[in-house]
Enzyme design. Sequence first.
Site, PDB file in Angstrom:
ATOM      1  N   CYS A   1      30.943  -0.946  -0.476  1.00  0.00           N
ATOM      2  CA  CYS A   1      31.559  -1.215   0.822  1.00  0.00           C
ATOM      3  C   CYS A   1      30.583  -0.907   1.952  1.00  0.00           C
ATOM      4  O   CYS A   1      30.531  -1.612   2.954  1.00  0.00           O
ATOM      5  CB  CYS A   1      32.836  -0.404   0.993  1.00  0.00           C
ATOM      6  SG  CYS A   1      34.231  -1.111   0.074  1.00  0.00           S
TER       7      CYS A   1
ATOM      8  N   CYS B   1      37.797   1.814   1.879  1.00  0.00           N
ATOM      9  CA  CYS B   1      36.996   2.416   0.823  1.00  0.00           C
ATOM     10  C   CYS B   1      35.600   2.676   1.369  1.00  0.00           C
ATOM     11  O   CYS B   1      35.059   1.872   2.126  1.00  0.00           O
ATOM     12  CB  CYS B   1      36.959   1.447  -0.364  1.00  0.00           C
ATOM     13  SG  CYS B   1      35.814   1.917  -1.663  1.00  0.00           S
TER      14      CYS B   1
ATOM     15  N   TRP C   1      61.778   6.980   1.209  1.00  0.00           N
ATOM     16  CA  TRP C   1      60.650   7.677   1.839  1.00  0.00           C
ATOM     17  C   TRP C   1      60.913   7.954   3.319  1.00  0.00           C
ATOM     18  O   TRP C   1      60.052   8.527   4.000  1.00  0.00           O
ATOM     19  CB  TRP C   1      59.358   6.874   1.661  1.00  0.00           C
ATOM     20  CG  TRP C   1      59.506   5.421   1.991  1.00  0.00           C
ATOM     21  CD1 TRP C   1      59.746   4.413   1.109  1.00  0.00           C
ATOM     22  CD2 TRP C   1      59.480   4.828   3.287  1.00  0.00           C
ATOM     23  NE1 TRP C   1      59.862   3.217   1.785  1.00  0.00           N
ATOM     24  CE2 TRP C   1      59.698   3.442   3.114  1.00  0.00           C
ATOM     25  CE3 TRP C   1      59.286   5.319   4.572  1.00  0.00           C
ATOM     26  CZ2 TRP C   1      59.737   2.548   4.191  1.00  0.00           C
ATOM     27  CZ3 TRP C   1      59.328   4.431   5.647  1.00  0.00           C
ATOM     28  CH2 TRP C   1      59.548   3.060   5.446  1.00  0.00           C
TER      29      TRP C   1
ATOM     30  N   GLU D   1      51.568  -5.396   0.146  1.00  0.00           N
ATOM     31  CA  GLU D   1      51.222  -4.457   1.222  1.00  0.00           C
ATOM     32  C   GLU D   1      49.766  -3.978   1.153  1.00  0.00           C
ATOM     33  O   GLU D   1      49.502  -2.779   1.013  1.00  0.00           O
ATOM     34  CB  GLU D   1      52.204  -3.271   1.218  1.00  0.00           C
ATOM     35  CG  GLU D   1      53.622  -3.713   1.513  1.00  0.00           C
ATOM     36  CD  GLU D   1      54.654  -2.583   1.462  1.00  0.00           C
ATOM     37  OE1 GLU D   1      54.304  -1.469   1.052  1.00  0.00           O
ATOM     38  OE2 GLU D   1      55.812  -2.830   1.839  1.00  0.00           O
TER      39      GLU D   1
ATOM     40  N   ARG E   1      48.840   2.898  -5.579  1.00  0.00           N
ATOM     41  CA  ARG E   1      48.652   1.443  -5.534  1.00  0.00           C
ATOM     42  C   ARG E   1      47.680   1.149  -4.403  1.00  0.00           C
ATOM     43  O   ARG E   1      47.448   2.002  -3.571  1.00  0.00           O
ATOM     44  CB  ARG E   1      50.000   0.763  -5.289  1.00  0.00           C
ATOM     45  CG  ARG E   1      50.709   1.311  -4.064  1.00  0.00           C
ATOM     46  CD  ARG E   1      52.042   0.631  -3.852  1.00  0.00           C
ATOM     47  NE  ARG E   1      52.627   1.077  -2.589  1.00  0.00           N
ATOM     48  CZ  ARG E   1      53.714   0.562  -2.046  1.00  0.00           C
ATOM     49  NH1 ARG E   1      54.377  -0.404  -2.659  1.00  0.00           N
ATOM     50  NH2 ARG E   1      54.185   1.006  -0.899  1.00  0.00           N
TER      51      ARG E   1
ATOM     52  N   GLU F   1      61.134  -7.839   2.586  1.00  0.00           N
ATOM     53  CA  GLU F   1      61.737  -6.610   2.057  1.00  0.00           C
ATOM     54  C   GLU F   1      62.585  -5.958   3.134  1.00  0.00           C
ATOM     55  O   GLU F   1      62.256  -6.008   4.320  1.00  0.00           O
ATOM     56  CB  GLU F   1      60.667  -5.595   1.621  1.00  0.00           C
ATOM     57  CG  GLU F   1      59.854  -5.972   0.417  1.00  0.00           C
ATOM     58  CD  GLU F   1      58.901  -4.838  -0.006  1.00  0.00           C
ATOM     59  OE1 GLU F   1      59.095  -3.695   0.471  1.00  0.00           O
ATOM     60  OE2 GLU F   1      57.976  -5.108  -0.774  1.00  0.00           O
TER      61      GLU F   1
ATOM     62  N   GLU G   1      60.054   5.408  -6.399  1.00  0.00           N
ATOM     63  CA  GLU G   1      61.033   4.750  -5.546  1.00  0.00           C
ATOM     64  C   GLU G   1      62.379   4.547  -6.221  1.00  0.00           C
ATOM     65  O   GLU G   1      63.118   3.636  -5.881  1.00  0.00           O
ATOM     66  CB  GLU G   1      60.450   3.416  -5.050  1.00  0.00           C
ATOM     67  CG  GLU G   1      59.194   3.666  -4.209  1.00  0.00           C
ATOM     68  CD  GLU G   1      58.659   2.418  -3.524  1.00  0.00           C
ATOM     69  OE1 GLU G   1      58.198   2.528  -2.390  1.00  0.00           O
ATOM     70  OE2 GLU G   1      58.690   1.336  -4.151  1.00  0.00           O
ATOM     71  N   LYS G   2      62.693   5.420  -7.159  1.00  0.00           N
ATOM     72  CA  LYS G   2      63.940   5.230  -7.896  1.00  0.00           C
ATOM     73  C   LYS G   2      65.167   5.432  -7.023  1.00  0.00           C
ATOM     74  O   LYS G   2      66.265   5.027  -7.373  1.00  0.00           O
ATOM     75  CB  LYS G   2      63.991   6.153  -9.120  1.00  0.00           C
ATOM     76  CG  LYS G   2      63.960   7.632  -8.802  1.00  0.00           C
ATOM     77  CD  LYS G   2      63.924   8.444 -10.093  1.00  0.00           C
ATOM     78  CE  LYS G   2      63.741   9.919  -9.830  1.00  0.00           C
ATOM     79  NZ  LYS G   2      62.424  10.252  -9.263  1.00  0.00           N
ATOM     80  N   PHE G   3      64.998   6.105  -5.883  1.00  0.00           N
ATOM     81  CA  PHE G   3      66.131   6.276  -4.969  1.00  0.00           C
ATOM     82  C   PHE G   3      66.047   5.355  -3.760  1.00  0.00           C
ATOM     83  O   PHE G   3      66.793   5.509  -2.811  1.00  0.00           O
ATOM     84  CB  PHE G   3      66.246   7.735  -4.526  1.00  0.00           C
ATOM     85  CG  PHE G   3      66.611   8.663  -5.640  1.00  0.00           C
ATOM     86  CD1 PHE G   3      67.808   8.490  -6.338  1.00  0.00           C
ATOM     87  CD2 PHE G   3      65.772   9.700  -6.013  1.00  0.00           C
ATOM     88  CE1 PHE G   3      68.143   9.342  -7.382  1.00  0.00           C
ATOM     89  CE2 PHE G   3      66.100  10.551  -7.063  1.00  0.00           C
ATOM     90  CZ  PHE G   3      67.294  10.370  -7.751  1.00  0.00           C
ATOM     91  N   HIS G   4      65.114   4.415  -3.802  1.00  0.00           N
ATOM     92  CA  HIS G   4      65.088   3.428  -2.724  1.00  0.00           C
ATOM     93  C   HIS G   4      66.317   2.540  -2.860  1.00  0.00           C
ATOM     94  O   HIS G   4      66.712   2.161  -3.959  1.00  0.00           O
ATOM     95  CB  HIS G   4      63.807   2.591  -2.821  1.00  0.00           C
ATOM     96  CG  HIS G   4      63.523   1.809  -1.577  1.00  0.00           C
ATOM     97  ND1 HIS G   4      64.283   0.737  -1.191  1.00  0.00           N
ATOM     98  CD2 HIS G   4      62.587   1.967  -0.610  1.00  0.00           C
ATOM     99  CE1 HIS G   4      63.810   0.250  -0.056  1.00  0.00           C
ATOM    100  NE2 HIS G   4      62.774   0.987   0.320  1.00  0.00           N
TER     101      HIS G   4
END
Lengths: 675, 675, 675
Positions: free
Chosen positions: A167, A162, A323, A157, A118, A315, A363-366
Amino acid sequence: MCNIHPLFNEFPHMLHGGDYNPDQWKATPEIWDEDMRLARLSGCNCFSVGIFSWAELEPEEGVFNFAFLDTIIDKIYKNGGRVFLATPSGARPRWLAQKYPEVLRVNDMGIRNMYGSRQNHCYTSPIYREKVRIINEKLSERYGKHPAVLMWHLSNEYRGECHCPLCQAAFRDWLKARYNGDLDALNHAYWTAFWSHQYTDWSQVEPPSARGDFKTVPGLVLDWKRFVTEQTTDFIRAEAAAVRKHSDLPVTTNLMTTFDEINYAVVKDALDIISWDAYPYWHSPEGNAIEASRTAFNHDWFRAMKPGQPFLLMESTPQAANWHVVSKLKRPGMHKLSCMQAIAHGSDSAMYFQWRKGRGGLEKFHGAVVDHVGHEHTRSFKEIAETGALLSKLDSVVGTGVDAQVALVYDIENRWALDTLSGMVTGRKGYTDECQMHYHALWKQGINVDVIDMHADYSKYKMVIAPMLYMAPQSVVDAIERYTANGGIFVGTYTTGTVNETDLCYLGGRPAGVLKDVFGLWAEELDVLYPEDKNEIDLSGKRYPLVTYFDVAHPSSAEVLATVTDDYYAGNGAIFKNKYGKGSAYYIAFRSNQDFYNDFYTALTDEFAIIRALPSLPEGVSAHTRNGGFLFIENYNSEAVEVALDGAYINMETGETVNEACTLGAYGIAVLKKE
Amino acid sequence: MCNIHPLFNEFPHMLHGGDYNPDQWKATPEIWDEDMRLARLSGCNCFSVGIFSWAELEPEEGVFNFAFLDTIIDKIYKNGGRVFLATPSGARPRWLAQKYPEVLRVNDMGIRNMYGSRQNHCYTSPIYREKVRIINEKLSERYGKHPAVLMWHLSNEYRGECHCPLCQAAFRDWLKARYNGDLDALNHAYWTAFWSHQYTDWSQVEPPSARGDFKTVPGLVLDWKRFVTEQTTDFIRAEAAAVRKHSDLPVTTNLMTTFDEINYAVVKDALDIISWDAYPYWHSPEGNAIEASRTAFNHDWFRAMKPGQPFLLMESTPQAANWHVVSKLKRPGMHKLSCMQAIAHGSDSAMYFQWRKGRGGLEKFHGAVVDHVGHEHTRSFKEIAETGALLSKLDSVVGTGVDAQVALVYDIENRWALDTLSGMVTGRKGYTDECQMHYHALWKQGINVDVIDMHADYSKYKMVIAPMLYMAPQSVVDAIERYTANGGIFVGTYTTGTVNETDLCYLGGRPAGVLKDVFGLWAEELDVLYPEDKNEIDLSGKRYPLVTYFDVAHPSSAEVLATVTDDYYAGNGAIFKNKYGKGSAYYIAFRSNQDFYNDFYTALTDEFAIIRALPSLPEGVSAHTRNGGFLFIENYNSEAVEVALDGAYINMETGETVNEACTLGAYGIAVLKKE
Amino acid sequence: MCNIHPLFNEFPHMLHGGDYNPDQWKATPEIWDEDMRLARLSGCNCFSVGIFSWAELEPEEGVFNFAFLDTIIDKIYKNGGRVFLATPSGARPRWLAQKYPEVLRVNDMGIRNMYGSRQNHCYTSPIYREKVRIINEKLSERYGKHPAVLMWHLSNEYRGECHCPLCQAAFRDWLKARYNGDLDALNHAYWTAFWSHQYTDWSQVEPPSARGDFKTVPGLVLDWKRFVTEQTTDFIRAEAAAVRKHSDLPVTTNLMTTFDEINYAVVKDALDIISWDAYPYWHSPEGNAIEASRTAFNHDWFRAMKPGQPFLLMESTPQAANWHVVSKLKRPGMHKLSCMQAIAHGSDSAMYFQWRKGRGGLEKFHGAVVDHVGHEHTRSFKEIAETGALLSKLDSVVGTGVDAQVALVYDIENRWALDTLSGMVTGRKGYTDECQMHYHALWKQGINVDVIDMHADYSKYKMVIAPMLYMAPQSVVDAIERYTANGGIFVGTYTTGTVNETDLCYLGGRPAGVLKDVFGLWAEELDVLYPEDKNEIDLSGKRYPLVTYFDVAHPSSAEVLATVTDDYYAGNGAIFKNKYGKGSAYYIAFRSNQDFYNDFYTALTDEFAIIRALPSLPEGVSAHTRNGGFLFIENYNSEAVEVALDGAYINMETGETVNEACTLGAYGIAVLKKE
């Protein structure tokens, strides 16, 4: 007596909820209704919706599908809740990257990224900006006046840089503007005669890179980081303009913590409301009190970005962050305590990433409100619901501000400059650590603090503390002088006022120019010690370690408050105090450990009668106030404590009156209101 | 009695000064006059000028501007000083890299660097060579006979490698020449039948790379490093030829320390004078005595490159180096001591990087004579001036040589071979450490030592020590045999004579060929230990640790001087002595700690009556002599010591006569002359 | 009574020998005859020939030269030996890579490798496959019926991955097939709605990369690893087909140890015989018993891949491996012991890399039978010859199997999933360590174990242990249920049954579905601890440390066997036992140290009367049986031990009868046969 500015007049409640990704559960829409039931049970009333939904909303170029958003926003509204509506720019759909490869970032090796992750898109790319504009305006048109929607949550976030040709060209244009087209000015600012680096044409400018100049031209590094911040901010402004096309709602984006590479002191002006994502390491071997004060530091930093206005905790995690180096669970009580800590520091929300754990992805275990088990019969859900219940009793706190007599300068440009610097020690210089040691000493005493950048207005504070203010542009030098002359108490340390804004050393001795008069001394040479080296300072007969840094300074008008005990500068001054105009300046010429800062600031704030939330606090406990007589007492110990009060209060959770003392359980929180 | 060869007959003084970059201060030329005033105050008489001045001298292609150089060189000369004039090739102007991208290096991933840093240009590139030739000839023409100029300072700290197509082609040509166009010879030398790596055409040769063969073909790695050294040397020769076009002045370049990737044993022949840049870590937790002996090792290495001739300390820092891991300041006294250490070891200069700290750039915090404060009233400036005053009394030392009875073989090709080697332990094998432990034992005793490469002439030494001489080409095997047979004392260790010059193992058992007779033993197998393993050797009843390496060797004619105490080779010989011809050979079959080497070499040098500067020295003190009766006693302790003398001396600093004993303060130095 | 299946009916002897590269010695062919003499002296009867000989066999495209192979194979045969004939695909000739660059791999940065190393070619490349086919068929034609040749040795240590366009296309095709062309299924399996990662076209699929999605899409990572395994296996099948064109000989390839990235549970089906390369770290600070059990684990893993059939130890080192972090030599005795350990676990060979140390190349210091010295008078050669003598007495063991009542599930897909997982702790999760701690407890008791993958057949075992079976596809969930219901003893731990085969979390609580009934519990939340954290479990009054992981589980029908002593889950169950159907399931909710597993499995195997090789074993000693009454007792101590026997045996090495007890020397081995 107290001004109240709720962020959302139409919904003047503490916000409780979190990131909600119903599009991950499209195949089982019965879960959407179950979510509403669980929202009621947990006391959740606010959801960030649409983050990372672009592929769902625009499955192919120019084809839009808002069905799921329509449904979800309505469901939430009917359930009594509200929505922060996100723009989806945090991650681009695959078709977009496939069709327009220019939107993907290029690294400093000149290699273009593939699709993935992302915030892996170029903030300069006209095509990316255009595609974002289109989808944002669509959202604005469709939902900009929906009664459920409280605010625009821009992207997610923002971060990173770049090195693509677009840029690089933008960077050159930015420099031309900054230096008024004067290449000589640039050459001077970067001191390019060093290593024959003079530019003779703007086209020769390239960003810092490991395959070119990296930290070798510090001024270039600083300007590149400024450019990246400003280019990111410009992108944010473009996003904001698009969502406001059909809407008057405020905008925010969720900022991150002290490690991020973007200077939020610039970004903040593009936002109406400040919100951030807090992920402390609770229950680590360092201890909760240290981590609590670091988190408090962040809360005070984000709050102070919009003076007088609450911020939002956007959040946090109810259990652990996947993480984290070690995903240790919050112990019973810690969840409510950490949510209330945010409120104590001026937040009007306690929100989570994430509402429901996804079945897959990174992030399935966040941590989340709803675990994979799917029901409410978990320890964590119960603690969340208890937190929701308490929040629902705090309507009267909503919109109240936090007043601080003390400001601590924590400046990202200084962190950049110090971390870029070749000198002192290899690598990081410990700037953030030093700032947080000073801060912790104040936190222990229950003193409200604003954490500000170096360009902020000092005049409203009784005391300003600026650790390691290595970089001080002339305007900051002048501001310190003015502040102190006008009666302020200014605390500086070793390295203060070494360089200007492009990292050019001031000539004529440290600290820069008039600061020698303000502090009443000249700092001749900075010594740096090995971890194995031992030395101490003597302050009124008490000894404290001298570690890592010592500035050999000579007083002109300053008084010596403490001296060094050993090495060739034994007997040299270590703390200096100087009367200057109507004020006083202190110079702490060394680094020490936490004990020193605790004792030093206890004495200093006693001497200047700085207001504390309570006169005395047990170890591991802090307290903070919000305007209107609200007192938050926070116990970070794993045992219960008794805290002496300074009068009668009403406990807002129980409705009971408390007098003289208040008992807090392990990881307990008391939210009190002055009677 | 003593031959004197001053490097510069027209200026027979100790040189004191440093790198001077007035072009960084063009905007404030009044500083140039202030520099002259401060030069006189500090006793500085020599400046390296023009390093990294290319962009100033040739601001655009073919347009030259020597105004600032004219001015500065004249100012220095009028001030009584002299100049080392640099060629500017250490960093190219931006216009050059922009117009001719081929001059920038390519890394082993095949990615070309961007402009940046220094020595980031291809030494093969014809265009770069041509541009350097032009500017060098211009300098030669204009300043080659200027009375202020003593020497050409070629470029700055040559280093690094390039993988561009031009370099690859040059490498293939170099190999064709080395192997006489015989591809079979190359295949044999690299043992390419291993892993089916046979070359069938020269065009298949590629340099070592992480994306091809890296350490997997050791012979290729060695040849590539040789090529890089020779290509660099060829570039140096080309630079030298250009500056000599209109000038007869000697040339040098400032070499670096033991970590560099270039083999100076080859480079030295392209230079008239050896100079190097010394940046020890004083006052580190390891202690000054260890660091002093490492620095002494370097001094002796660089001095021995040009036998009988002084060398120059071209760079050092008066305070701290900004790029050190910890930039700890030199304690009072250490500056003069460290300058005098260089003189003691045969330097005729003590020079600094840098004269004046720049305001910006990577090295703005590197130590300098003149700090940002700009005046002379600093502790450091006073110590520099004191050093200058002492140097001004040492005219009679100028040009004297250093005689050594002992040589220590420190061979870069061996370091390459060992560090490339897959075996023993992963990564570095500790070659330099081992050499420096042997050296330290001699340093403690005040013994003059030459540090030489394996191909140097051994015949003039009474004793030659060659630790870990893993790689010994047949010519070196023969040289050792000849030296020992003719009466030399040769000390070798485990791994001696394992491979030839392309890392092919000798057949028939270690050490190679006749060395088995020289040492009177056969080394069957090399054991390698974990740091946790414990074993000892017993030498005449005293125990020393056996660490990391043990060579299980069987004596034929050798005498066993020490044995192992434990493990399956308990009782096995650990030190062997063998009479061979008129000489003796020792084989130390293990690695130990410093204590062992101290005791071993004390006994050995006693036995063979090796000359010491003084009969006995306190801990932390060393002493060295230069021909003509000059004695330097160096105290690296932070306390004063008394040192017993062997006769009457005149203290050259004070003019007093000293007898029997001499007291040195903390970090004190005594420069004495035999009465 | 015992089925015997020799791998090679025509040569029913224990195989002893190793990798032989005579092509490295073409220039000195007299060495080939010396090799035959030394083979006889050392008792070596089998050589792997032709590995990495491609450049020799096909020096230019289409030109073949089998002369050296003809000679060598004949020499070996005449000497009484046999040959494993290798295909040369492990390293390509330079001409091949030069002419067809597509055969070289591309890394995940998109950069193509240069020629170099081995297994640096694309397994997808049609050209590489074609060139391999041609040379393999030539070998098949020429040697496929040669009486000396026992087996085809395909390539060497296949490994690694390639990101070239051909591989990417093949990956997409593989996915299309796996997901039946259903992109929605892929999107669901990868949970791509997370971060807007939905695929809308197959062409958008890219492999995991550090410049795209790396561990961010776990399902993609798993499928990529599966693809790499299957593509490698497909390449192996193609190699096998080519060598079988004119030959009926079996095929193997030498597999590697637990660290490899290829899932051998898939590869094994392409092979007739399993062989592997064992390189333990003997005599390290961790101790030989631990390393012995890790090696035993590997032996049992490779043996169990082909039930009922011996495996081959294809490579090992007689002294040390050059690439070990510390190349410590095997102590006297250890060589024979480690060879016999392989035999004890079901190997019918003890072979070495390498027969003769090469003079050059990466592995010239790798242990070998013949050292550079060239003769047989070394300690190591004598131990090898002694090993050969013992092997020659074990003809009756050849072809016998190993029966195990216990299986331990060690599953590469689970290791992939756990190491990819973002959660628990950063980086590796300790899966292999955990499995090996369980295994060691069984090893200490002399229990035969099969190490199997999760899809293997459980029904033949009395007990199945599956530590950290985080990933359990529905078929595995069902298999566990069936196995336990039918009377099996199943042992699981924390994290069991968390995700399915694409890393999608099961909904409804852990462990997945029916496993909650099998174990009789629900695991609510997984806590993760810092190394500094202290907690214990109480098992029948004895305390054991609880480290790193604890699963807070609630029993439904399970019995609590042990509880936690501290923290918020003090008193919570830590070990659960549940009767299920005819069987029992155990859930170990925590990680502990080795002591715990030793005690736990001693009690458990006592309770269920699992067969041990001997009733009781001293510390550091293990024992294993092969069918037919063969008992191997292995002493990993550096001192002699006495081991009690359970009856009368014949010592196969000495021919003596032993009763009651048997004494083993330091690193001693006894090979006994029941009388």
